[in-house]
Scaffold this motif. Structure first.
Motif, PDB file in Angstrom:
ATOM      1  N   LEU A 127      34.336  10.991  81.414  1.00 58.96           N
ATOM      2  CA  LEU A 127      34.750  11.990  82.400  1.00 58.96           C
ATOM      3  C   LEU A 127      36.082  12.586  81.987  1.00 58.96           C
ATOM      4  O   LEU A 127      37.020  11.852  81.645  1.00 58.96           O
ATOM      5  N   SER A 128      36.184  13.924  82.026  1.00 61.13           N
ATOM      6  CA  SER A 128      37.442  14.612  81.759  1.00 61.13           C
ATOM      7  C   SER A 128      37.912  14.310  80.334  1.00 61.13           C
ATOM      8  O   SER A 128      37.185  14.587  79.377  1.00 61.13           O
ATOM      9  N   MET A 129      39.105  13.731  80.138  1.00 59.73           N
ATOM     10  CA  MET A 129      39.520  13.362  78.788  1.00 59.73           C
ATOM     11  C   MET A 129      38.589  12.320  78.196  1.00 59.73           C
ATOM     12  O   MET A 129      38.401  12.249  76.973  1.00 59.73           O
ATOM     13  N   GLY A 130      37.986  11.480  79.046  1.00 57.31           N
ATOM     14  CA  GLY A 130      37.019  10.506  78.559  1.00 57.31           C
ATOM     15  C   GLY A 130      35.857  11.148  77.840  1.00 57.31           C
ATOM     16  O   GLY A 130      35.280  10.568  76.907  1.00 57.31           O
ATOM     17  N   ALA A 131      35.475  12.373  78.246  1.00 57.92           N
ATOM     18  CA  ALA A 131      34.406  13.093  77.561  1.00 57.92           C
ATOM     19  C   ALA A 131      34.814  13.443  76.139  1.00 57.92           C
ATOM     20  O   ALA A 131      33.996  13.419  75.215  1.00 57.92           O
ATOM     21  N   LEU A 132      36.093  13.778  75.936  1.00 57.82           N
ATOM     22  CA  LEU A 132      36.579  14.085  74.587  1.00 57.82           C
ATOM     23  C   LEU A 132      36.520  12.847  73.703  1.00 57.82           C
ATOM     24  O   LEU A 132      36.119  12.913  72.537  1.00 57.82           O
ATOM     25  N   GLY A 160      32.491  16.844  82.905  1.00 54.23           N
ATOM     26  CA  GLY A 160      33.753  17.494  83.242  1.00 54.23           C
ATOM     27  C   GLY A 160      34.720  17.525  82.077  1.00 54.23           C
ATOM     28  O   GLY A 160      35.931  17.317  82.249  1.00 54.23           O
ATOM     29  N   ALA A 161      34.220  17.800  80.878  1.00 57.94           N
ATOM     30  CA  ALA A 161      35.058  17.784  79.674  1.00 57.94           C
ATOM     31  C   ALA A 161      36.303  18.649  79.867  1.00 57.94           C
ATOM     32  O   ALA A 161      36.223  19.759  80.409  1.00 57.94           O
ATOM     33  N   THR A 162      37.441  18.135  79.408  1.00 56.68           N
ATOM     34  CA  THR A 162      38.707  18.843  79.608  1.00 56.68           C
ATOM     35  C   THR A 162      39.423  19.011  78.280  1.00 56.68           C
ATOM     36  O   THR A 162      40.128  18.117  77.812  1.00 56.68           O
ATOM     37  N   PHE A 163      39.231  20.167  77.664  1.00 56.95           N
ATOM     38  CA  PHE A 163      40.003  20.566  76.497  1.00 56.95           C
ATOM     39  C   PHE A 163      41.234  21.355  76.933  1.00 56.95           C
ATOM     40  O   PHE A 163      42.262  21.326  76.264  1.00 56.95           O
ATOM     41  N   ARG A 164      41.077  22.066  78.052  1.00 61.05           N
ATOM     42  CA  ARG A 164      42.174  22.883  78.596  1.00 61.05           C
ATOM     43  C   ARG A 164      42.242  22.691  80.103  1.00 61.05           C
ATOM     44  O   ARG A 164      41.206  22.634  80.771  1.00 61.05           O
ATOM     45  N   TYR A 165      43.452  22.596  80.618  1.00 57.44           N
ATOM     46  CA  TYR A 165      43.654  22.560  82.062  1.00 57.44           C
ATOM     47  C   TYR A 165      43.749  24.004  82.547  1.00 57.44           C
ATOM     48  O   TYR A 165      44.827  24.593  82.625  1.00 57.44           O
ATOM     49  N   ASP A 166      42.604  24.586  82.887  1.00 57.50           N
ATOM     50  CA  ASP A 166      42.579  25.995  83.279  1.00 57.50           C
ATOM     51  C   ASP A 166      41.718  26.214  84.516  1.00 57.50           C
ATOM     52  O   ASP A 166      41.209  27.301  84.747  1.00 57.50           O
ATOM     53  N   GLY A 167      41.551  25.167  85.328  1.00 55.71           N
ATOM     54  CA  GLY A 167      40.798  25.312  86.562  1.00 55.71           C
ATOM     55  C   GLY A 167      41.563  26.109  87.598  1.00 55.71           C
ATOM     56  O   GLY A 167      42.754  26.393  87.452  1.00 55.71           O
ATOM     57  N   TRP A 168      40.884  26.427  88.708  1.00 58.83           N
ATOM     58  CA  TRP A 168      41.473  27.354  89.680  1.00 58.83           C
ATOM     59  C   TRP A 168      42.655  26.768  90.438  1.00 58.83           C
ATOM     60  O   TRP A 168      43.475  27.522  90.982  1.00 58.83           O
ATOM     61  N   SER A 169      42.798  25.437  90.459  1.00 59.93           N
ATOM     62  CA  SER A 169      43.917  24.840  91.203  1.00 59.93           C
ATOM     63  C   SER A 169      45.149  24.603  90.334  1.00 59.93           C
ATOM     64  O   SER A 169      46.198  24.197  90.850  1.00 59.93           O
ATOM     65  N   ILE A 170      45.034  24.854  89.032  1.00 61.64           N
ATOM     66  CA  ILE A 170      46.144  24.570  88.124  1.00 61.64           C
ATOM     67  C   ILE A 170      47.183  25.684  88.230  1.00 61.64           C
ATOM     68  O   ILE A 170      46.861  26.863  88.021  1.00 61.64           O
ATOM     69  N   PRO A 171      48.447  25.353  88.558  1.00 60.83           N
ATOM     70  CA  PRO A 171      49.476  26.388  88.663  1.00 60.83           C
ATOM     71  C   PRO A 171      49.785  27.008  87.311  1.00 60.83           C
ATOM     72  O   PRO A 171      49.443  26.460  86.255  1.00 60.83           O
TER      73      PRO A 171
END
Length: 280
Positions: free
Chosen positions: A89-94, A114-125
């Motif tokens: 999940l998230s970084m775990g997917a990487l 939920g792979a996360t290469f970039r933190y670019d979701g709608w809640s990220i400031p």
């Protein structure tokens, strides 16, 4: 002090290694582990090096330590199982994808959740969207004691689950719900890992099951899940989730995710899944 909170469910001859995310905990993978176990798999929900303690525990490690703990857990599972699958999940997917790239003949399927290469979701400031600059700041020794604090909705669309998880996280129970913030230097290592994994995606020949929230508040589907879909060399099955946020293993559509991932792994193990019992 780091508390040991990984879990093991003994099942059939095929094993699944579950990997949680950055600053997270095996607890975020436990319901998925129960579902996969009911489908006949042996499951290990591992604990990444440096996790489930405090910021200093995490900062005493880097991405190489996290990956080494994944490799060691995979080695141990291989001793007990004829085939090994991995899901993160998230970084775990990487980390799961990197393991598959490094072990093309030993990883038989990957759950990319939920792979996360970039933190670019709608809640990220806006400031958070510049976090790709953090590896440079780390090299310069800047920001070791700074963190990006977690913000509502904490990756959860389900308000009841969100209240429970946020209370544990903000109350300091990192073993149950992870840390309330992401230290800058840990995020720097996450981005270094992301760059390395991105380069290795064509080396992933194992079948990939990619699940991602269409309204992911942390990491957009377009920049992350679609990147994996385009670049891996193995066959891909995609599951967009329209009633969940980032923490898809425990959010509203968790049962759908558990069933689909179990069926996917069973097909590639050469067996039919057992009927999934209802999991909370």
């Amino acid at each position: 002090m780091i508390e040991k909170v990984d879990f093991q469910f003994e099942g059939g001859p095929h094993g699944v290694l579950l990997i949680h995310g950055l600053t997270g905990t095996p607890a975020e993978m436990r319901l998925l582990g129960k579902g996969l176990h009911r489908a006949g798999f042996t499951v290990h929900g591992m604990q990444l090096a440096g996790h489930c303690g405090d910021d200093n525990d995490l900062l005493a490690t880097d991405w190489k330590d996290w990956y080494a703990s994944v490799q060691a857990a995979a080695d141990a599972l291989e001793q007990r199982c004829s085939r090994v699958f991995v899901a993160g999940l998230s970084m775990g997917a990487l980390l799961a994808l990197l393991l598959a790239a490094d072990r093309p003949n030993r990883v038989h399927g990957v759950g990319v959740l939920g792979a996360t290469f970039r933190y670019d979701g709608w809640s990220i400031p806006r400031l958070g969207r510049l976090s790709f600059l953090l590896p440079l700041l780390k090299r310069l020794g800047i920001g070791r004691h700074r963190s990006f604090m977690e913000q509502p909705p904490y990756g959860l669309r389900d308000e009841r689950i969100r209240a429970t998880v946020s209370a544990a996280m903000l109350g300091g129970d990192s073993a149950a719900a992870g840390l309330p913030g992401n230290p800058w230097h840990a995020l720097a290592d996450m981005y270094t890992l992301a760059a390395r994994t991105r380069r290795r995606l064509p080396d992933v020949v194992a079948p990939c099951f990619i699940a991602h929230a269409t309204e992911d508040d942390v990491a957009s589907l377009k920049s992350n899940a679609r990147l994996v879909e385009r670049r891996v060399s193995g066959p891909v099955e995609m599951l967009p989730l329209d009633d969940s946020y980032h923490m898809i293993t425990i959010d509203r559509q968790r049962r759908l995710l558990h069933a689909r991932l179990g069926a996917f792994f069973a097909r590639h193990a050469g067996s039919e899944p057992l009927p999934l019992a209802s999991v909370a």
